[in-house]
Design an enzyme around this catalytic site. Structure first.
Site, PDB file in Angstrom:
ATOM      1  N   ASP A  37       0.816  -1.213   0.000  1.00  0.00           N
ATOM      2  CA  ASP A  37       0.000   0.000   0.000  1.00  0.00           C
ATOM      3  C   ASP A  37       0.854   1.269   0.000  1.00  0.00           C
ATOM      4  O   ASP A  37       0.386   2.338   0.376  1.00  0.00           O
ATOM      5  CB  ASP A  37      -0.947   0.010   1.212  1.00  0.00           C
ATOM      6  CG  ASP A  37      -0.211  -0.070   2.535  1.00  0.00           C
ATOM      7  OD1 ASP A  37       1.019  -0.311   2.518  1.00  0.00           O
ATOM      8  OD2 ASP A  37      -0.847   0.118   3.580  1.00  0.00           O
ATOM      9  N   HIS A 230      24.250   0.786 -17.919  1.00  0.00           N
ATOM     10  CA  HIS A 230      23.217   1.259 -17.001  1.00  0.00           C
ATOM     11  C   HIS A 230      23.443   0.665 -15.601  1.00  0.00           C
ATOM     12  O   HIS A 230      22.516   0.182 -14.962  1.00  0.00           O
ATOM     13  CB  HIS A 230      21.819   0.918 -17.519  1.00  0.00           C
ATOM     14  CG  HIS A 230      21.416   1.757 -18.694  1.00  0.00           C
ATOM     15  ND1 HIS A 230      20.308   1.494 -19.469  1.00  0.00           N
ATOM     16  CD2 HIS A 230      21.965   2.873 -19.224  1.00  0.00           C
ATOM     17  CE1 HIS A 230      20.207   2.401 -20.429  1.00  0.00           C
ATOM     18  NE2 HIS A 230      21.204   3.248 -20.298  1.00  0.00           N
ATOM     19  N   ASP A 247      27.196   9.394 -14.079  1.00  0.00           N
ATOM     20  CA  ASP A 247      26.139   9.860 -14.970  1.00  0.00           C
ATOM     21  C   ASP A 247      24.974  10.249 -14.072  1.00  0.00           C
ATOM     22  O   ASP A 247      24.240   9.389 -13.577  1.00  0.00           O
ATOM     23  CB  ASP A 247      25.750   8.745 -15.946  1.00  0.00           C
ATOM     24  CG  ASP A 247      24.814   9.221 -17.059  1.00  0.00           C
ATOM     25  OD1 ASP A 247      24.176  10.272 -16.870  1.00  0.00           O
ATOM     26  OD2 ASP A 247      24.716   8.543 -18.086  1.00  0.00           O
ATOM     27  N   ASP A 258      21.244  16.147 -17.947  1.00  0.00           N
ATOM     28  CA  ASP A 258      21.820  14.813 -18.157  1.00  0.00           C
ATOM     29  C   ASP A 258      23.307  14.982 -18.415  1.00  0.00           C
ATOM     30  O   ASP A 258      23.712  15.340 -19.523  1.00  0.00           O
ATOM     31  CB  ASP A 258      21.125  14.125 -19.340  1.00  0.00           C
ATOM     32  CG  ASP A 258      21.565  12.677 -19.517  1.00  0.00           C
ATOM     33  OD1 ASP A 258      22.347  12.183 -18.684  1.00  0.00           O
ATOM     34  OD2 ASP A 258      21.134  12.044 -20.502  1.00  0.00           O
ATOM     35  N   HIS A 337      26.622   2.480 -28.045  1.00  0.00           N
ATOM     36  CA  HIS A 337      25.407   3.300 -27.958  1.00  0.00           C
ATOM     37  C   HIS A 337      25.438   4.499 -28.902  1.00  0.00           C
ATOM     38  O   HIS A 337      26.422   4.746 -29.605  1.00  0.00           O
ATOM     39  CB  HIS A 337      25.178   3.767 -26.513  1.00  0.00           C
ATOM     40  CG  HIS A 337      26.302   4.578 -25.931  1.00  0.00           C
ATOM     41  ND1 HIS A 337      26.534   5.895 -26.276  1.00  0.00           N
ATOM     42  CD2 HIS A 337      27.248   4.268 -25.003  1.00  0.00           C
ATOM     43  CE1 HIS A 337      27.556   6.360 -25.591  1.00  0.00           C
ATOM     44  NE2 HIS A 337      28.032   5.391 -24.824  1.00  0.00           N
ATOM     45  N   HIS A 341      20.863  12.071 -27.489  1.00  0.00           N
ATOM     46  CA  HIS A 341      19.411  11.989 -27.573  1.00  0.00           C
ATOM     47  C   HIS A 341      18.803  13.346 -27.234  1.00  0.00           C
ATOM     48  O   HIS A 341      19.431  14.198 -26.614  1.00  0.00           O
ATOM     49  CB  HIS A 341      18.877  10.922 -26.609  1.00  0.00           C
ATOM     50  CG  HIS A 341      19.364  11.113 -25.185  1.00  0.00           C
ATOM     51  ND1 HIS A 341      18.800  12.032 -24.325  1.00  0.00           N
ATOM     52  CD2 HIS A 341      20.382  10.534 -24.500  1.00  0.00           C
ATOM     53  CE1 HIS A 341      19.439  11.989 -23.163  1.00  0.00           C
ATOM     54  NE2 HIS A 341      20.406  11.100 -23.245  1.00  0.00           N
ATOM     55  N   HIS A 348      15.154  11.388 -21.656  1.00  0.00           N
ATOM     56  CA  HIS A 348      15.144  10.884 -23.026  1.00  0.00           C
ATOM     57  C   HIS A 348      13.804  11.286 -23.633  1.00  0.00           C
ATOM     58  O   HIS A 348      12.832  10.532 -23.599  1.00  0.00           O
ATOM     59  CB  HIS A 348      15.288   9.355 -23.065  1.00  0.00           C
ATOM     60  CG  HIS A 348      16.625   8.870 -22.628  1.00  0.00           C
ATOM     61  ND1 HIS A 348      16.858   7.573 -22.220  1.00  0.00           N
ATOM     62  CD2 HIS A 348      17.812   9.491 -22.520  1.00  0.00           C
ATOM     63  CE1 HIS A 348      18.135   7.420 -21.882  1.00  0.00           C
ATOM     64  NE2 HIS A 348      18.721   8.583 -22.052  1.00  0.00           N
ATOM     65  N   GLU A 372      27.411  12.434 -26.143  1.00  0.00           N
ATOM     66  CA  GLU A 372      28.006  11.566 -25.123  1.00  0.00           C
ATOM     67  C   GLU A 372      28.813  10.407 -25.716  1.00  0.00           C
ATOM     68  O   GLU A 372      28.408   9.246 -25.611  1.00  0.00           O
ATOM     69  CB  GLU A 372      26.923  11.029 -24.197  1.00  0.00           C
ATOM     70  CG  GLU A 372      25.695  10.448 -24.912  1.00  0.00           C
ATOM     71  CD  GLU A 372      24.627   9.996 -23.946  1.00  0.00           C
ATOM     72  OE1 GLU A 372      24.941   9.193 -23.041  1.00  0.00           O
ATOM     73  OE2 GLU A 372      23.481  10.446 -24.096  1.00  0.00           O
ATOM     74  N   TYR A 376      34.378   1.654 -23.646  1.00  0.00           N
ATOM     75  CA  TYR A 376      34.112   0.710 -22.574  1.00  0.00           C
ATOM     76  C   TYR A 376      34.969  -0.536 -22.797  1.00  0.00           C
ATOM     77  O   TYR A 376      34.758  -1.270 -23.762  1.00  0.00           O
ATOM     78  CB  TYR A 376      32.622   0.362 -22.541  1.00  0.00           C
ATOM     79  CG  TYR A 376      31.766   1.621 -22.560  1.00  0.00           C
ATOM     80  CD1 TYR A 376      31.497   2.324 -21.393  1.00  0.00           C
ATOM     81  CD2 TYR A 376      31.288   2.128 -23.773  1.00  0.00           C
ATOM     82  CE1 TYR A 376      30.755   3.496 -21.421  1.00  0.00           C
ATOM     83  CE2 TYR A 376      30.552   3.299 -23.813  1.00  0.00           C
ATOM     84  CZ  TYR A 376      30.292   3.987 -22.633  1.00  0.00           C
ATOM     85  OH  TYR A 376      29.568   5.158 -22.676  1.00  0.00           O
ATOM     86  N   ARG A 394      32.957   7.909 -20.240  1.00  0.00           N
ATOM     87  CA  ARG A 394      31.952   8.617 -21.028  1.00  0.00           C
ATOM     88  C   ARG A 394      31.970  10.080 -20.593  1.00  0.00           C
ATOM     89  O   ARG A 394      32.122  10.374 -19.393  1.00  0.00           O
ATOM     90  CB  ARG A 394      30.549   8.028 -20.829  1.00  0.00           C
ATOM     91  CG  ARG A 394      29.488   8.689 -21.680  1.00  0.00           C
ATOM     92  CD  ARG A 394      28.178   7.885 -21.745  1.00  0.00           C
ATOM     93  NE  ARG A 394      27.490   7.732 -20.482  1.00  0.00           N
ATOM     94  CZ  ARG A 394      27.431   6.600 -19.795  1.00  0.00           C
ATOM     95  NH1 ARG A 394      28.049   5.504 -20.246  1.00  0.00           N
ATOM     96  NH2 ARG A 394      26.774   6.534 -18.655  1.00  0.00           N
ATOM     97  N   GLU A 396      29.641  13.608 -21.246  1.00  0.00           N
ATOM     98  CA  GLU A 396      28.341  13.995 -21.803  1.00  0.00           C
ATOM     99  C   GLU A 396      27.990  15.429 -21.430  1.00  0.00           C
ATOM    100  O   GLU A 396      28.089  15.824 -20.269  1.00  0.00           O
ATOM    101  CB  GLU A 396      27.259  13.048 -21.265  1.00  0.00           C
ATOM    102  CG  GLU A 396      25.852  13.375 -21.702  1.00  0.00           C
ATOM    103  CD  GLU A 396      24.846  12.419 -21.085  1.00  0.00           C
ATOM    104  OE1 GLU A 396      23.759  12.255 -21.684  1.00  0.00           O
ATOM    105  OE2 GLU A 396      25.119  11.847 -20.019  1.00  0.00           O
TER     106      GLU A 396
END
Length: 426
Positions: A37, A230, A247, A258, A337, A341, A348, A372, A376, A394, A396
């Site tokens: 709940d 991710h 990130d 972002d 990737h 975006h 996104h 970005e 890797y 990375r 970005e």
């Protein structure tokens, strides 16, 4: 803050896109159950918010267009003192009539009977095809005479492509807060023991400055964890000599930032880390410099892949002819990737990347997108030179397309090697 006149202007524009003899219904996001709940913190549906600025659940916006004229109605939850004792105050229909520039406001229990009335003689029903909302399902049962169902979301999302000055101002505010958070991370990393401690420092800055929501789950990935794109566990120890890929961005009054930065735990990059980092940074700066109206995102993507592939060959991560490697997509193993975006109300943004003819949409002034590039290099990949294994990087930034080119909205967030090392030593 966006004024009601701007929301009214958006609704008028949306109404112009509707065909005659149409009804359009957009619903607020429902509450989401976390467990038993208890519920997740409420977050309004972005398309509904874009047209209303209304943050309550159990609401709907209805457009009724018979000829060229279009009537707009808002449905809101009735004020109930007992319920408000538990879940907070509601605006109610009386106050909503004062605030919103719509033709009328009703309580939500009247949605079905009023919409049944609105649907008489209508030939088209617009709604969000992706919405999982019981109100929409109920309305579809009332629309027996409808000849065609149309996706209302596709109209709104196209409108959201070009940001207004007030939207840009909110994104800049989100980025100002995010800048403080990333700079705090650069300074604090060597003093902390676990990824989640660094995450807490970042998100404390967000909330301290009025950004009550993260734009997305923060990624604080040290060492080989950065090679999981991710990664959100954020529970591993921080080890001196490793890098941390962070990130993280906040949401300020529903508008996102972002940002990714990759920093050394100890405050100093090793020689090998510098080589990889500088390669990625050079690619990012080159791609950003290409941004201007009418350029295609696919061109930015292909150029980024070419530059990263060249860099990997130069560093010995890939071997062979660059053209052949690109054709074989060998580089995709280490850069899987996209280059970026759209960003706005959603981190996104679900804005269209192609038109109705399936042709790619070029960039236009007023769009905001991320850039970005990354690399890797998993610890267990024996084909990579040993000195580079276990490193993920990375970088970005958030870029506004202008009529003359671009503006890097996040330019003040440190990313040069020397600046990160200086900031880390403060």
């Amino acid at each position: 803050m966006i004024k009601e006149k701007e929301y009214k202007k958006r609704r008028d524009h949306f109404a112009q896109k509707l065909q005659k003899n149409s009804v359009a219904v957009l619903c607020a996001a429902p509450q989401r159950v976390r467990s038993n709940d208890t519920e997740y913190p409420y977050r309004q549906d972005s398309n509904f918010y874009y047209l209303t600025g209304f943050k309550e659940d159990n609401a709907a916006l209805v457009f009724v267009k018979k000829t060229t004229e279009c009537k707009v109605y808002l449905f809101v939850q009735k004020k109930e003192p007992t319920l408000e004792l538990w879940t907070g105050k509601r605006l109610g229909s009386k106050e909503a009539k004062k605030r919103f520039l719509v033709d009328n406001v009703y309580i939500i229990s009247k949605l079905n009977p009023k919409t049944k009335e609105f649907l008489e003689g209508a030939k088209n029903l617009y709604y969000d095809f992706k919405a999982q909302n019981e109100k929409i399902e109920q309305l579809k049962t009332l629309s027996k005479n409808i000849l065609e169902f149309k996706n209302a979301a596709s109209i709104v999302e196209k409108m959201r492509l070009i940001k207004s000055s007030s939207e840009i101002a909110l994104i800049k505010k989100a980025l100002k807060i995010t800048k403080e958070a990333h700079h705090k991370a650069m300074w604090a990393s060597k003093q902390l023991s676990f990824e989640y401690e660094l995450q807490a420092e970042i998100e404390y800055i967000f909330k301290k400055n009025g950004a009550y929501s993260d734009a997305y789950t923060s990624i604080v990935a040290s060492g080989d964890n950065a090679n999981t794109l991710h990664y959100v566990d954020n529970n591993k120890p921080l080890k001196s000599g490793e890098l941390i890929l962070i990130d993280a961005g906040c949401e300020y009054d529903y508008y996102s930032s972002d940002i990714t930065r990759t920093i050394p735990v100890s405050g100093k990059f090793t020689k090998e880390q510098k080589e990889l980092y500088q390669m990625v940074l050079d690619v990012e700066k080159k791609i950003i410099s290409m941004i201007q109206p009418n350029i295609l995102r696919s061109k930015l993507q292909s150029e980024a892949e070419k530059l990263l592939c060249k860099g990997m060959v130069k560093l010995g991560i890939l071997q062979g002819d660059v053209k052949k490697l690109l054709k074989e997509k060998a580089h995709k193993k280490y850069f899987p990737h996209g280059i970026g975006h759209y960003m706005g109300l959603d981190v996104h943004d679900q804005n269209p990347y192609k038109d109705k003819k399936d042709k790619e949409i070029s960039l236009k002034a007023g769009m905001i997108l991320t850039i970005e590039p990354g690399i890797y290099l998993p610890q267990d990949d024996k084909k990579i030179p040993k000195k580079y294994r276990g490193i993920g990087i990375r970088i970005e930034d958030d870029i506004l397309v202008t009529k003359d080119g671009y503006k890097n909205l996040s330019i003040d967030i440190k990313k040069e090697i020397k600046d990160i090392e200086v900031y880390s030593s403060l």
